[in-house]
Design a protein around this motif. Structure first.
Motif, PDB file in Angstrom:
ATOM      1  N   ALA A  69      -5.728  20.731   2.302  1.00  0.00           N
ATOM      2  CA  ALA A  69      -6.729  20.262   2.881  1.00  0.00           C
ATOM      3  C   ALA A  69      -7.447  21.410   2.895  1.00  0.00           C
ATOM      4  O   ALA A  69      -8.584  21.898   2.491  1.00  0.00           O
ATOM      5  CB  ALA A  69      -7.146  20.133   4.150  1.00  0.00           C
ATOM      6  N   ALA A  70      -6.936  22.699   2.707  1.00  0.00           N
ATOM      7  CA  ALA A  70      -7.446  24.159   2.555  1.00  0.00           C
ATOM      8  C   ALA A  70      -8.189  24.378   1.610  1.00  0.00           C
ATOM      9  O   ALA A  70      -9.284  25.405   1.539  1.00  0.00           O
ATOM     10  CB  ALA A  70      -6.472  25.012   3.350  1.00  0.00           C
ATOM     11  N   CYS A  71      -7.214  24.321   0.353  1.00  0.00           N
ATOM     12  CA  CYS A  71      -7.652  24.704  -1.258  1.00  0.00           C
ATOM     13  C   CYS A  71      -8.998  23.990  -1.795  1.00  0.00           C
ATOM     14  O   CYS A  71      -8.871  22.933  -1.124  1.00  0.00           O
ATOM     15  CB  CYS A  71      -6.110  24.595  -1.309  1.00  0.00           C
ATOM     16  SG  CYS A  71      -6.350  23.517  -2.444  1.00  0.00           S
ATOM     17  N   GLY A  91       0.910  -0.762   0.041  1.00  0.00           N
ATOM     18  CA  GLY A  91       0.902  -0.310   0.236  1.00  0.00           C
ATOM     19  C   GLY A  91       0.913   0.968   0.339  1.00  0.00           C
ATOM     20  O   GLY A  91       1.840   1.377   0.198  1.00  0.00           O
ATOM     21  N   HIS A  92       0.106   1.980   0.083  1.00  0.00           N
ATOM     22  CA  HIS A  92       1.061   3.033  -0.132  1.00  0.00           C
ATOM     23  C   HIS A  92       0.857   4.257   1.102  1.00  0.00           C
ATOM     24  O   HIS A  92      -0.094   4.540   2.004  1.00  0.00           O
ATOM     25  CB  HIS A  92       0.444   4.591  -1.133  1.00  0.00           C
ATOM     26  CG  HIS A  92       1.023   4.773  -1.933  1.00  0.00           C
ATOM     27  ND1 HIS A  92       2.026   6.528  -0.521  1.00  0.00           N
ATOM     28  CD2 HIS A  92       1.985   6.111  -2.731  1.00  0.00           C
ATOM     29  CE1 HIS A  92       2.852   7.178  -0.742  1.00  0.00           C
ATOM     30  NE2 HIS A  92       2.744   7.518  -2.637  1.00  0.00           N
ATOM     31  N   PRO A  93       2.068   4.491   1.828  1.00  0.00           N
ATOM     32  CA  PRO A  93       2.557   4.654   3.302  1.00  0.00           C
ATOM     33  C   PRO A  93       1.273   6.391   3.405  1.00  0.00           C
ATOM     34  O   PRO A  93       0.332   7.042   4.483  1.00  0.00           O
ATOM     35  CB  PRO A  93       3.523   4.897   3.315  1.00  0.00           C
ATOM     36  CG  PRO A  93       4.286   4.464   2.848  1.00  0.00           C
ATOM     37  CD  PRO A  93       2.874   4.490   1.660  1.00  0.00           C
ATOM     38  N   LEU A  94       0.900   6.754   2.664  1.00  0.00           N
ATOM     39  CA  LEU A  94       0.291   8.048   2.479  1.00  0.00           C
ATOM     40  C   LEU A  94      -1.097   8.012   2.471  1.00  0.00           C
ATOM     41  O   LEU A  94      -1.828   9.173   3.284  1.00  0.00           O
ATOM     42  CB  LEU A  94      -0.128   8.763   1.432  1.00  0.00           C
ATOM     43  CG  LEU A  94       2.142   9.673   1.566  1.00  0.00           C
ATOM     44  CD1 LEU A  94       2.538  10.902   0.046  1.00  0.00           C
ATOM     45  CD2 LEU A  94       2.337  10.862   2.380  1.00  0.00           C
ATOM     46  N   ALA A  95      -1.562   7.028   1.926  1.00  0.00           N
ATOM     47  CA  ALA A  95      -2.870   6.802   2.505  1.00  0.00           C
ATOM     48  C   ALA A  95      -3.274   6.597   3.303  1.00  0.00           C
ATOM     49  O   ALA A  95      -4.465   6.849   3.407  1.00  0.00           O
ATOM     50  CB  ALA A  95      -3.706   5.411   1.298  1.00  0.00           C
ATOM     51  N   ASN A  96      -2.954   6.229   4.787  1.00  0.00           N
ATOM     52  CA  ASN A  96      -2.989   6.102   5.675  1.00  0.00           C
ATOM     53  C   ASN A  96      -3.012   6.888   6.522  1.00  0.00           C
ATOM     54  O   ASN A  96      -3.465   7.413   7.862  1.00  0.00           O
ATOM     55  CB  ASN A  96      -2.618   4.978   6.632  1.00  0.00           C
ATOM     56  CG  ASN A  96      -2.676   3.523   6.087  1.00  0.00           C
ATOM     57  OD1 ASN A  96      -3.762   3.360   5.808  1.00  0.00           O
ATOM     58  ND2 ASN A  96      -1.658   2.586   5.590  1.00  0.00           N
ATOM     59  N   VAL A  97      -1.457   7.987   6.195  1.00  0.00           N
ATOM     60  CA  VAL A  97      -1.518   9.302   6.928  1.00  0.00           C
ATOM     61  C   VAL A  97      -2.717  10.708   6.939  1.00  0.00           C
ATOM     62  O   VAL A  97      -3.117  10.784   7.365  1.00  0.00           O
ATOM     63  CB  VAL A  97      -0.151   9.771   6.478  1.00  0.00           C
ATOM     64  CG1 VAL A  97       0.213  11.709   7.373  1.00  0.00           C
ATOM     65  CG2 VAL A  97       0.737   8.740   6.949  1.00  0.00           C
ATOM     66  N   ILE A  98      -3.094  10.401   5.371  1.00  0.00           N
ATOM     67  CA  ILE A  98      -3.886  10.967   4.808  1.00  0.00           C
ATOM     68  C   ILE A  98      -5.496  11.177   5.280  1.00  0.00           C
ATOM     69  O   ILE A  98      -6.179   9.930   4.532  1.00  0.00           O
ATOM     70  CB  ILE A  98      -3.861  11.674   4.118  1.00  0.00           C
ATOM     71  CG1 ILE A  98      -2.374  11.949   3.137  1.00  0.00           C
ATOM     72  CG2 ILE A  98      -4.513  12.892   2.950  1.00  0.00           C
ATOM     73  CD1 ILE A  98      -2.076  12.295   1.646  1.00  0.00           C
TER      74      ILE A  98
END
Length: 391
Positions: free
Chosen positions: A270-272, A170-177
């Motif tokens: 997240a803000a944009c 998996g892609h680690p960022l998919a769990n962080v985000i």
């Protein structure tokens, strides 16, 4: 076997991560290593995210950050090769239980081949994009590494066809985000109102990318603001590159109209409402935040000619590659003019106001992609590393 591994059951792990994105991935991977082996020692070349996990950096990761194939690489070649030789000598003098090369294939694969030839177990984290360009790398991968940790689901089967052991983690960022980010909270953190039209500008994390992209991105922002004067622009910056970005903001005429942030790329995404973004890992982060984007890239002419001839797919941006279609626009090299970039950004901002179905469709596409990439990366990676250690 390394004495530290024999004495307390925890492996000594050597690692190399070559730039900000690799440092982030390596930091996440080290979290899994330390969950499995709390006393594991990790050392080599890395950055701040790895340092948070107790990593001992012998050289900082930015020493390896280069862009393209031409004059910059030629200028830095001797230094980088010297670092690789010194690191290899040091690791062979006191062998680790396993070496994990994190991305940076031009640096890591040759180092892995040398270490593997002397009996060190080697793991490469992030399969080189042989499916996108430079397919000749597959033979080097086979020579260099005992196991590849893959972040995209189609990669292990491709590698298996060439006799290379691999695991999809998996892609680690998919769990962080998070699957759904909190735009309102991110905006409050940056002093933005809920109804602001917000563009995040991410011109890259390497100095050479900033030099090639920031000015054209800022000039595109000036055109967007001319068409929509109330638009707010936020620019997350790698701390060491902030002075150069400030200079380019002044040159573009946008000084004072760009909100420059120290780091905070995830808060900015997240803000944009839309991001103008350099091709690379950051485009996948933007997709995981479900944000519309305009992907731009520009490099030295010679680098572009080499890369263009080696391309295997019509897409360059990771969201488009993974979706196998142009879900977001890409403007590369001569096409990446401020006028064209601004036009595509304005199209997304107009869709925000007049075509919510277009935004919703993109959100649904990226939500499906996110679910595909979401795995227990730390555990799966630690499982694969443990099997390599036991082999």
């Amino acid at each position: 076997m390394n004495p530290s591994h024999a004495s307390n059951g925890a492996p000594t792990v050597a690692m190399v991560a070559g730039e900000a994105s690799g440092d982030l991935l390596a930091g996440l991977l080290l979290g899994g290593v330390h969950q499995r082996w709390p006393e594991a020692v990790a050392q080599g070349i890395g950055g701040p995210q790895m340092a948070k996990q107790g990593f001992q950096a012998w050289w900082p990761h930015h020493k390896l950050a280069v862009h393209g194939f031409s004059w910059e690489l030629l200028k830095r070649y001797r230094e980088i090769v010297g670092i690789r030789r010194q690191l290899g000598d040091r690791l062979l003098a006191d062998k680790p239980d396993v070496f994990i090369g994190v991305d940076a294939p031009d640096f890591n694969l040759d180092l892995e081949a040398r270490l593997k030839g002397q009996g060190v177990k080697t793991v490469h984290f992030v399969c080189p994009s042989i499916w996108a360009w430079r397919p000749e790398r597959v033979e080097k991968i086979r020579r260099s590494t005992d196991h590849v940790l893959c972040i995209f689901p189609f990669e292990p089967e491709l590698l298996a066809a060439h006799g290379i052991a691999a695991t999809y983690v998996g892609h680690p960022l998919a769990n962080v985000i998070p699957m759904e980010s909190d735009k309102a909270t991110a905006r409050r953190a940056l002093g933005l109102d809920d109804d602001d039209a917000v563009v995040a500008i991410l011109p890259g994390s390497r100095q050479s990318e900033i030099r090639h992209l920031a000015l054209r991105f800022f000039r595109a922002a000036a055109r967007v603001q001319s068409a929509r004067p109330a638009t707010k622009f936020i620019v997350p910056c790698v701390p060491g590159l902030l002075p150069e970005i400030e200079t380019l903001a002044l040159k573009s005429g946008m000084q004072g109209r760009l909100q420059l942030l120290t780091g905070q790329s995830h808060t900015a995404l997240a803000a944009c409402d839309v991001t103008l973004i350099a091709s690379g890992t950051a485009t996948l982060e933007a997709a995981l935040f479900k944000r519309p984007m305009v992907i731009g890239y520009h490099m030295a002419w010679l680098s572009w000619q080499i890369m263009r001839r080696k391309r295997l797919q019509p897409w360059v941006g990771l969201p488009n590659i993974l979706c196998k279609r142009f879900v977001v626009p890409e403007l590369l090299q001569e096409a990446a003019t401020p006028e064209a970039l601004a036009r595509e950004v304005l199209a997304w901002l107009d869709a925000r106001d007049t075509d919510p179905a277009k935004i919703a469709a993109l959100h649904a596409t990226f939500t499906t992609l996110h679910a595909t990439l979401q795995r227990d990366t730390a555990t799966l990676a630690a499982d694969a590393i443990e099997k390599v250690l036991q082999a």
